[in-house]
Write a protein that holds these residues in place. Structure first.
Motif, PDB file in Angstrom:
ATOM      1  N   GLY A   1       0.825  -1.192   0.000  1.00  0.00           N
ATOM      2  CA  GLY A   1       0.000   0.000   0.000  1.00  0.00           C
ATOM      3  C   GLY A   1       0.861   1.245   0.000  1.00  0.00           C
TER       4      GLY A   1
ATOM      5  N   THR B   1       0.340   5.642   0.449  1.00  0.00           N
ATOM      6  CA  THR B   1      -0.546   6.780   0.696  1.00  0.00           C
ATOM      7  C   THR B   1       0.241   8.075   0.605  1.00  0.00           C
ATOM      8  OG1 THR B   1      -0.200   6.710   3.097  1.00  0.00           O
ATOM      9  CG2 THR B   1      -2.051   5.431   2.210  1.00  0.00           C
ATOM     10  N   TYR B   2      -0.473   9.166   0.370  1.00  0.00           N
ATOM     11  CA  TYR B   2       0.152  10.481   0.312  1.00  0.00           C
ATOM     12  C   TYR B   2      -0.851  11.535   0.767  1.00  0.00           C
ATOM     13  CZ  TYR B   2      -2.312  10.374  -4.179  1.00  0.00           C
ATOM     14  OH  TYR B   2      -3.265  10.239  -5.154  1.00  0.00           O
TER      15      TYR B   2
ATOM     16  N   GLY C   1      -5.329  14.288  -0.699  1.00  0.00           N
ATOM     17  CA  GLY C   1      -4.647  13.033  -0.416  1.00  0.00           C
ATOM     18  C   GLY C   1      -5.164  11.903  -1.267  1.00  0.00           C
ATOM     19  N   GLY C   2      -4.535  10.750  -1.098  1.00  0.00           N
ATOM     20  CA  GLY C   2      -4.953   9.584  -1.865  1.00  0.00           C
ATOM     21  C   GLY C   2      -4.077   8.395  -1.543  1.00  0.00           C
ATOM     22  N   GLY C   3      -4.231   7.339  -2.335  1.00  0.00           N
ATOM     23  CA  GLY C   3      -3.435   6.143  -2.094  1.00  0.00           C
ATOM     24  C   GLY C   3      -3.688   5.058  -3.107  1.00  0.00           C
TER      25      GLY C   3
ATOM     26  N   THR D   1      -3.385   0.559  -3.416  1.00  0.00           N
ATOM     27  CA  THR D   1      -3.123  -0.733  -2.782  1.00  0.00           C
ATOM     28  C   THR D   1      -3.031  -1.813  -3.848  1.00  0.00           C
ATOM     29  OG1 THR D   1      -5.494  -1.190  -2.480  1.00  0.00           O
ATOM     30  CG2 THR D   1      -4.345  -0.102  -0.666  1.00  0.00           C
TER      31      THR D   1
ATOM     32  N   SER E   1      -7.445   2.245  -5.723  1.00  0.00           N
ATOM     33  CA  SER E   1      -6.865   3.581  -5.642  1.00  0.00           C
ATOM     34  C   SER E   1      -7.928   4.556  -5.153  1.00  0.00           C
ATOM     35  CB  SER E   1      -6.331   4.039  -7.002  1.00  0.00           C
ATOM     36  OG  SER E   1      -7.389   4.150  -7.937  1.00  0.00           O
ATOM     37  N   THR E   2      -7.488   5.622  -4.485  1.00  0.00           N
ATOM     38  CA  THR E   2      -8.390   6.669  -3.997  1.00  0.00           C
ATOM     39  C   THR E   2      -7.752   8.030  -4.221  1.00  0.00           C
ATOM     40  OG1 THR E   2      -7.473   6.610  -1.749  1.00  0.00           O
ATOM     41  CG2 THR E   2      -9.353   5.173  -2.206  1.00  0.00           C
TER      42      THR E   2
ATOM     43  N   GLU F   1     -14.378  12.984  -3.838  1.00  0.00           N
ATOM     44  CA  GLU F   1     -13.721  11.684  -3.718  1.00  0.00           C
ATOM     45  C   GLU F   1     -13.873  10.898  -5.008  1.00  0.00           C
ATOM     46  OE1 GLU F   1     -14.035   7.556  -1.028  1.00  0.00           O
ATOM     47  OE2 GLU F   1     -15.538   9.127  -0.842  1.00  0.00           O
TER      48      GLU F   1
END
Length: 504
Positions: free
Chosen positions: A249, A251-252, A276-278, A280, A292-293, A317
């Protein structure tokens, strides 16, 4: 090309982080383990000398190379590595503050580069390895790590007018490597305070000038997996069955970007930001899971080709996630799918192109599809030798749960939930689709007002509007609120029913 890129990324990771990853008790054992790790990954290692000087093993003339079957290659000139016994069961590994990397790309598109040269700079890098022969811990930190593009050449060997660099600050992390027979267990954690990327390309032949700047804050990554040798990894299906796993994973936090593009039509500017987001990724012989987000996104565009001063896009989002079986099976396995875009808005100037009077509702739009179910592959889709373009479907769908389906825009809303099972022995009743059994409940709000508004602004002709209303009358009935419709869609007894009326 993709296989080469993955191999190149693996090589770079080994160079930067794994010089002590298999550390044992002595510097010699650390160095021997690194050599085994590099060659096991399909790389070639050349060394001028390796000599002991007191508590330090000095290895000079270190060059790491990799070549793939497509004609691509990778080389890193690490020069000198020092492995120092610290007297407490740990080994300190030091390397040059900077070293060069070169990439040669396999033949491809005419516009693709033929080679690339970079320099990695990492002043103050600390690499400490310790532990036992069976399990090694590894800590690293650096005030900054910079990767700078020195040169890129096209297919004719011409040097491009391109500049680029990437800088990470306050980098820190840990590795834990464990021997598992022919495999290697790897656990990692990584943090960085910030990341910044700058890119510029000026092409006189096409009269284009591109400048891009990108930044992230509060980066964090983690992974846990079991790694195999390069030969086994050439066939992902075989690797998964042999025990290859990955669960990772990233994230940022706050993110920004700007892009300025100038061509013969004039300048165009893009700017953006997000909170932000991330990402996996997980994979083993039973499943593949990718997601992803991104949150709090705001994007703006302006330029000579845009008919108004600025276009702005925003959303609260966005998310995507897919889970599916990874291997061939005879029994149903879990799968899931999610895609969402929440509270999307666009500039009033864009709305004004087709709705200048503001007839349509301009409230934020939302689209969500969240589903799960069971099914299985009849072929190993990860095996590169398996052909997926046959007449027969490569898998079977056995059940589907519609957790949420939602479309909300322009003052109207459609929502649905339900569950279905499928009879794969009956591909005739529904013309090639496995016969379903189950129910889907649908709620529709504001659709009649939306139809009236579309007629008013001239987008929907009267005759088509009448057809749409007739179709709604067949499938739906009045709901509890004003301008609300509901429908129960049911599949049973080889038929399709809407609110109890058989339609097929």
């Amino acid at each position: 090309m993709m296989n080469w890129k993955l191999s190149g990324s693996t090589a770079l990771a080994l160079i930067v982080l794994c010089s002590g990853a298999q550390a044992q008790v002595t510097p010699e054992e650390v160095w021997e383990s690194w050599q085994a790790l590099a060659t096991g990954a399909g790389q070639e290692l050349t060394v001028a000398s390796a000599e002991r000087n007191g508590e330090t093993l000095e290895v000079t003339g270190v060059v790491l190379t990799f070549k793939d079957e497509q004609g691509g290659s990778f080389s890193a000139n690490l020069d000198t590595l020092n492995f120092t016994d610290q007297g407490d069961g740990t080994v300190k590994v030091t390397m040059a503050d900077s070293y060069p990397l070169t990439f040669t790309f396999p033949p491809g598109e005419e516009s693709a580069p033929s080679s690339m040269a970079l320099t990695v700079t990492q002043p103050g890098l600390s690499l400490i390895a310790g532990g036992s022969a069976s399990e090694t811990s590894y800590d690293y930190s650096a005030p900054s790590v910079t990767i700078k593009l020195d040169e890129v050449k096209d297919k004719d060997g011409k040097v491009g007018n391109v500049t680029a660099d990437a800088v990470l600050t306050e980098v820190a992390g840990t590795y834990k490597v464990s021997a598992q027979g022919a495999a290697t267990g790897l656990q990692t954690d990584f943090t960085a305070k910030s990341a910044a990327v700058n890119f510029a390309d000026k092409n006189a032949e096409t009269s284009t000038d591109v400048k891009v700047a990108f930044s992230m804050a509060d980066l964090a990554g983690r992974s846990n997996g079991t790694l195999l040798g390069a030969e086994m990894m050439a066939n992902m299906a075989a690797a998964l069955n042999a025990g290859f796993t990955v669960d990772s994973g990233f994230t940022y936090g706050a993110m920004t970007f700007t892009a300025d593009v100038t061509d013969t039509t004039g300048p165009t500017t893009f700017t953006g930001a997000a909170t932000g987001g991330g990402v996996t990724l997980a994979m083993d012989k039973t499943r593949v899971n990718y997601g992803s987000t991104l949150t709090g996104a705001a994007i703006k565009m302006s330029g000579a080709q845009i008919p108004f001063p600025e276009v702005a896009l925003n959303f609260a989002e966005s998310a995507f996630n897919i889970l599916m079986p990874a291997s061939k099976s005879d029994t149903p396995q879990d799968f899931a799918f999610l895609t969402k875009l929440v509270d999307f808005t666009i500039s009033d100037e864009v709305w004004g192109i087709f709705d200048p009077a503001g007839t349509l509702s301009r409230e934020p739009a939302t689209i969500i599809l969240d589903a799960k179910g069971t099914g299985f592959w009849k072929q190993d889709i990860m095996d590169p030798n398996v052909k997926m373009d046959g007449v027969e479907a490569p898998g079977e769908l056995t059940s589907l749960d519609l957790t949420q389906a939602l479309v909300k825009a322009a003052g109207a809303e459609v929502a649905a939930t339900g569950a279905l099972t499928f009879d794969n022995t009956d591909l005739v009743t529904f013309q090639g689709m496995p016969a379903p059994t189950g129910t889907i409940d649908v709620t529709i709000k504001g659709v009649n007002k939306l139809i009236d508004n579309l007629i008013a602004i001239g987008i929907l002709p009267e005759d088509q509007a009448m057809g749409a209303r007739m179709m709604l009358g067949m499938f739906a009935r009045p709901g509890a609120g004003p301008d609300e419709l509901t429908s129960t869609l049911e599949f049973k007894d080889k038929g399709f029913f809407a609110n109890g009326q058989r339609l097929q």
